[in-house]
Design a protein around this motif. Structure first.
Motif, PDB file in Angstrom:
ATOM      1  N   TRP A  62      66.218 -24.453  39.913  1.00 24.38           N
ATOM      2  CA  TRP A  62      65.185 -24.376  40.958  1.00 24.38           C
ATOM      3  C   TRP A  62      65.514 -25.215  42.193  1.00 24.38           C
ATOM      4  N   PHE A  63      66.352 -26.229  41.997  1.00 27.40           N
ATOM      5  CA  PHE A  63      66.646 -27.161  43.092  1.00 27.40           C
ATOM      6  C   PHE A  63      67.865 -26.753  43.928  1.00 27.40           C
ATOM      7  N   ILE A  64      68.461 -25.614  43.564  1.00 31.56           N
ATOM      8  CA  ILE A  64      69.642 -25.158  44.322  1.00 31.56           C
ATOM      9  C   ILE A  64      69.176 -24.250  45.457  1.00 31.56           C
ATOM     10  N   LEU A  65      69.638 -24.542  46.661  1.00 21.89           N
ATOM     11  CA  LEU A  65      69.186 -23.798  47.844  1.00 21.89           C
ATOM     12  C   LEU A  65      69.452 -22.297  47.729  1.00 21.89           C
ATOM     13  N   THR A  66      70.685 -21.944  47.380  1.00 22.27           N
ATOM     14  CA  THR A  66      71.053 -20.520  47.379  1.00 22.27           C
ATOM     15  C   THR A  66      70.287 -19.733  46.308  1.00 22.27           C
ATOM     16  N   TYR A  67      69.966 -20.402  45.218  1.00 19.41           N
ATOM     17  CA  TYR A  67      69.181 -19.752  44.157  1.00 19.41           C
ATOM     18  C   TYR A  67      67.834 -19.315  44.722  1.00 19.41           C
ATOM     19  N   ASN A  68      67.237 -20.170  45.547  1.00 16.36           N
ATOM     20  CA  ASN A  68      65.932 -19.843  46.134  1.00 16.36           C
ATOM     21  C   ASN A  68      66.047 -18.820  47.263  1.00 16.36           C
ATOM     22  N   GLY A  69      67.277 -18.576  47.718  1.00 14.60           N
ATOM     23  CA  GLY A  69      67.491 -17.560  48.748  1.00 14.60           C
ATOM     24  C   GLY A  69      67.108 -16.172  48.286  1.00 14.60           C
ATOM     25  N   SER A  70      67.124 -15.963  46.961  1.00 17.43           N
ATOM     26  CA  SER A  70      66.782 -14.624  46.463  1.00 17.43           C
ATOM     27  C   SER A  70      65.299 -14.288  46.664  1.00 17.43           C
ATOM     28  N   LEU A  71      64.516 -15.313  47.052  1.00 22.46           N
ATOM     29  CA  LEU A  71      63.094 -15.045  47.380  1.00 22.46           C
ATOM     30  C   LEU A  71      62.982 -14.045  48.536  1.00 22.46           C
ATOM     31  N   ILE A  72      64.019 -14.014  49.387  1.00 20.32           N
ATOM     32  CA  ILE A  72      63.998 -13.127  50.561  1.00 20.32           C
ATOM     33  C   ILE A  72      63.753 -11.677  50.140  1.00 20.32           C
ATOM     34  N   THR A  73      64.402 -11.266  49.066  1.00 18.06           N
ATOM     35  CA  THR A  73      64.186  -9.885  48.601  1.00 18.06           C
ATOM     36  C   THR A  73      63.157  -9.823  47.469  1.00 18.06           C
ATOM     37  N   ASP A  74      63.007 -10.920  46.715  1.00 23.95           N
ATOM     38  CA  ASP A  74      62.031 -10.932  45.622  1.00 23.95           C
ATOM     39  C   ASP A  74      60.621 -10.627  46.124  1.00 23.95           C
ATOM     40  N   VAL A  75      60.289 -11.145  47.316  1.00 26.54           N
ATOM     41  CA  VAL A  75      58.912 -10.959  47.809  1.00 26.54           C
ATOM     42  C   VAL A  75      58.603  -9.492  48.133  1.00 26.54           C
TER      43      VAL A  75
ATOM     44  N   VAL B  37      76.234 -21.459  36.555  1.00 27.86           N
ATOM     45  CA  VAL B  37      76.605 -22.310  35.415  1.00 27.86           C
ATOM     46  C   VAL B  37      75.340 -22.882  34.771  1.00 27.86           C
ATOM     47  N   LEU B  38      74.405 -23.339  35.629  1.00 28.70           N
ATOM     48  CA  LEU B  38      73.148 -23.880  35.102  1.00 28.70           C
ATOM     49  C   LEU B  38      72.371 -22.801  34.351  1.00 28.70           C
ATOM     50  N   ASN B  39      72.402 -21.576  34.894  1.00 28.45           N
ATOM     51  CA  ASN B  39      71.738 -20.448  34.251  1.00 28.45           C
ATOM     52  C   ASN B  39      72.287 -20.212  32.864  1.00 28.45           C
ATOM     53  N   ILE B  40      73.622 -20.216  32.785  1.00 30.60           N
ATOM     54  CA  ILE B  40      74.278 -19.976  31.498  1.00 30.60           C
ATOM     55  C   ILE B  40      73.912 -21.088  30.520  1.00 30.60           C
ATOM     56  N   ALA B  41      73.789 -22.299  31.053  1.00 29.94           N
ATOM     57  CA  ALA B  41      73.422 -23.442  30.204  1.00 29.94           C
ATOM     58  C   ALA B  41      71.911 -23.478  29.946  1.00 29.94           C
ATOM     59  N   ASP B  42      71.230 -22.441  30.404  1.00 31.42           N
ATOM     60  CA  ASP B  42      69.786 -22.302  30.203  1.00 31.42           C
ATOM     61  C   ASP B  42      68.984 -23.400  30.919  1.00 31.42           C
ATOM     62  N   VAL B  43      69.505 -23.831  32.063  1.00 32.75           N
ATOM     63  CA  VAL B  43      68.786 -24.813  32.894  1.00 32.75           C
ATOM     64  C   VAL B  43      68.304 -24.088  34.150  1.00 32.75           C
TER      65      VAL B  43
ATOM     66  N   LEU C 177      77.883 -23.039  50.718  1.00 32.91           N
ATOM     67  CA  LEU C 177      76.721 -22.146  50.615  1.00 32.91           C
ATOM     68  C   LEU C 177      77.064 -20.798  49.981  1.00 32.91           C
ATOM     69  N   MET C 178      78.267 -20.318  50.231  1.00 28.08           N
ATOM     70  CA  MET C 178      78.631 -18.992  49.719  1.00 28.08           C
ATOM     71  C   MET C 178      79.215 -19.016  48.315  1.00 28.08           C
ATOM     72  N   MET C 179      79.876 -20.113  47.955  1.00 23.94           N
ATOM     73  CA  MET C 179      80.550 -20.124  46.657  1.00 23.94           C
ATOM     74  C   MET C 179      80.114 -21.251  45.732  1.00 23.94           C
ATOM     75  N   ILE C 180      80.169 -22.469  46.239  1.00 21.06           N
ATOM     76  CA  ILE C 180      79.949 -23.614  45.331  1.00 21.06           C
ATOM     77  C   ILE C 180      78.529 -23.599  44.759  1.00 21.06           C
ATOM     78  N   LEU C 181      77.538 -23.526  45.640  1.00 23.09           N
ATOM     79  CA  LEU C 181      76.151 -23.569  45.146  1.00 23.09           C
ATOM     80  C   LEU C 181      75.822 -22.357  44.255  1.00 23.09           C
ATOM     81  N   PRO C 182      76.228 -21.122  44.604  1.00 26.31           N
ATOM     82  CA  PRO C 182      75.971 -20.011  43.684  1.00 26.31           C
ATOM     83  C   PRO C 182      76.662 -20.194  42.331  1.00 26.31           C
ATOM     84  N   ILE C 183      77.872 -20.761  42.343  1.00 23.11           N
ATOM     85  CA  ILE C 183      78.567 -20.993  41.064  1.00 23.11           C
ATOM     86  C   ILE C 183      77.804 -22.025  40.231  1.00 23.11           C
ATOM     87  N   VAL C 184      77.387 -23.118  40.898  1.00 26.69           N
ATOM     88  CA  VAL C 184      76.615 -24.161  40.182  1.00 26.69           C
ATOM     89  C   VAL C 184      75.343 -23.535  39.605  1.00 26.69           C
ATOM     90  N   SER C 185      74.716 -22.694  40.405  1.00 24.07           N
ATOM     91  CA  SER C 185      73.488 -22.045  39.977  1.00 24.07           C
ATOM     92  C   SER C 185      73.734 -21.180  38.730  1.00 24.07           C
TER      93      SER C 185
END
Lengths: 313, 269
Positions: free
Chosen positions: B208-221, B199-205, B189-197
């Protein structure tokens, strides 16, 4: 009715590892039955299946007629179990731990308090009710595990090596506890390596070897069948070889030998012959200090059964 | 034999007893106290630092909340790993299961009770964090400044906590060593998923399906851009509804996978 019953229990861990190979046994209400066998013979596996800790590959285990693995909630209500050396919640006190188990067994709060006091007293832990279990010695932890097993006053007690880790006093107390439970009508099924303990405590024994039941009988029958066929006699004055030879003429005597000042008399093993020999020796004027028909221990029987299984003469 | 209704009632009762017992264990092991102290201290640090360095608080309550909640997802993961990470595996590793699983109850009742206890403990910690933050907002800006966004952030945090607990619980049911299970949940949760997220960002993908990526909604709202280094390279931001759905899905799917694994575990050896 059989309160514990298994039908063709088979447990395999892989194609080549068959830990139980068609175990069928039945235990009647109120019996104390010992379950004996060498390490790896399948004793603990049978007990784990009977307590729903393992599922059999095939076959069934029943408690009070209910399949344990299909209906653990109902069948295990009647069972108190102590399997192997269970871990402990070292950060809890006996009261906290036993309260949880009491609630799971559906006991009322008042009853739980009462039984906690009673069971801890019976296992000599009454003054440790509120001490963290982490501070307990191995023997104390073992006694606490026994207290947990009997907390809800079960009809059936299943114990796997119950005296491991106990000091001689603790072993004696467990034996006395088991006798007390039996008087109260409890059925007890226990596995043990201590054959002497089993012989002293149990009504009948089941011998297991290489994943199969090789003998199942009462302790009395086993001892009779195995046949103590000699009598050790001590006299006020040790007999000479010549005097001892004269005893061979007594009816029922099949042979005599002198050992360490006492005489070993061979006979057919029957109590009547034993009595007849004693009477004749007294009539012949011998001063007898002790007259002991040899008792075949479970150890001897165990070794002979296991040797037969292995084809050892 | 019990009727189906009685059976269900007794199952639920067992779940309740197990949850209570687990919470008792979290209290006895002082884990609950530790996490609650952490949940209280972290927001206090954000409150205490500006005056100490002669700086002003942010202009708005939402900005203050957004800054205070920077570490909430990390805190949620720590709590989840502590309460759920070893709750099942330890019964097998320390052999306490020999006493526990030979009792007259369904294993599902035991495992559901454990999950609920971990969830409640994590929720309690999150609630403490938000409560202290709300008190600080009230003290600095007035309680009327506590926004709807703050309430939404709290609810999303609870959902995120549920997903994190399910995730850590899954590892607790999957692995054989307590410490490995706790660390696996934490590091994924702290490293692998954020890294995958990333990498996908850099690859322009869109991750949305990564849990930690959606965690930023906590402050986005809260409507404030946090401007962290990680997010500055991100070309995507989570959609509110999709994000909530993904978080809920993680919570449910990993919980059921964990239950499935736990029920198949046997007290062998």
């Amino acid at each position: 009715m059989d309160v514990i019953k298994t039908e063709n229990l088979v447990k395999c861990y892989s194609k080549n590892v068959r830990v139980l190979d068609g175990i069928s046994l039945s235990i009647k209400k109120g019996e104390i039955v010992g379950y004996l066998g060498p390490n790896g013979s399948g004793k603990t596996t049978t007990i784990k299946i009977l307590t729903n800790l393992l599922y059999p590959t095939s076959g069934h285990a029943f408690i009070n007629g209910l399949d344990v693995n299909e209906n653990p909630k109902e069948s295990l209500k009647a069972v108190g179990a102590l399997v192997e050396i269970p871990g402990i919640y070292d950060y809890l006190t006996p009261r906290e731990m036993l309260t949880y188990f009491g609630r799971i067994y559906g006991m009322e709060r008042g009853k739980i308090d009462e039984r906690i006091r009673e069971t801890l007293k019976s296992v000599r832990l009454a003054d440790k009710e509120r001490t963290k279990i982490g501070a307990f010695s191995t023997g104390m932890q073992r006694r606490l595990a026994i207290a947990k097993a009997i907390l809800h006053e079960p009809e059936i007690l299943i114990l796997d090596e119950p005296v491991i880790g106990l000091d001689p006093k603790g072993i004696k107390e467990v034996r006395e506890l088991l006798r007390e439970f039996q008087k109260g009508g409890m059925t007890i099924f226990l596995s043990s390596h201590l054959l002497q303990e089993v012989g002293d405590t149990c009504d009948s024994v089941i011998f297991l070897d290489k994943a199969r039941v090789v003998a199942h009988d009462t302790v009395h029958n086993i001892r009779s069948k195995a046949g103590g066929k000699s009598i050790i006699v001590r006299f006020t004055n040790p007999l000479s070889e010549t005097e001892a030879k004269k005893i061979e003429t007594v009816a029922g005597v099949k042979g005599v030998s002198v050992k360490n000042g006492s005489v070993q008399i061979g006979y057919d093993g029957s109590p009547d012959t034993s009595y007849q020999i004693l009477s004749d020796l007294m009539k012949a004027g011998h001063h007898i200090v002790s007259y002991t028909p040899e008792v075949v221990s479970l150890e001897d029987f165990y070794i002979s059964v296991m040797s037969d299984e292995r084809g050892v003469s | 034999m019990m009727s189906t209704n009685e059976d269900t009632v007794s199952d639920l009762f067992h779940v309740y007893i197990n949850a209570r017992f687990e919470i008792k264990k979290h209290v006895s092991r002082r884990r609950l106290a530790l996490v609650v102290v952490l949940a209280t201290l972290l927001p206090i640090v954000f409150y205490a630092i500006p005056p100490l360095f002669d700086e002003d608080y942010p202009d708005t309550a939402n900005e203050f909340a957004s800054r205070n909640l920077l570490f909430i997802s990390t805190f949620v993961v720590i709590s989840a790993a502590m309460f759920a990470g070893d709750s099942v595996v330890t019964e097998f590793e320390k052999r306490t299961g020999l006493s526990l699983f030979s009792t007259p109850q369904r294993r599902t009742s035991i495992f559901a009770g454990k999950y609920i206890a971990a969830l409640l403990a994590t929720w309690l910690a999150v609630a403490c964090y938000y409560l202290v933050t709300a008190l600080e907002i009230g003290q600095i800006y007035g309680f009327g400044e506590i926004s709807l966004g703050f309430a939404k952030s709290f609810l999303i945090s609870l959902l995120y906590a549920s997903a994190a607990v399910s995730f850590c619980y899954f590892f607790s049911c999957l692995l054989k060593k307590s410490i490995t299970a706790m660390l696996a949940g934490f590091f994924v949760l702290m490293m692998i998923l954020p890294i995958v997220s990333q990498v996908l960002n850099i690859a322009d993908v869109d991750p949305w399906f990564i849990l930690t990526y959606n965690g930023s909604l906590i402050t986005d709202v809260l409507g404030i851009l946090s401007g962290s280094a990680m997010e500055s390279v991100s070309s995507f931001s989570p959609d509110f509804y999709v994000g909530v759905a993904v978080v809920v899905a993680y919570g449910i799917v990993f919980f059921y996978m964990a239950l499935f694994l736990a029920n198949r575990k046997a007290m062998e050896g």
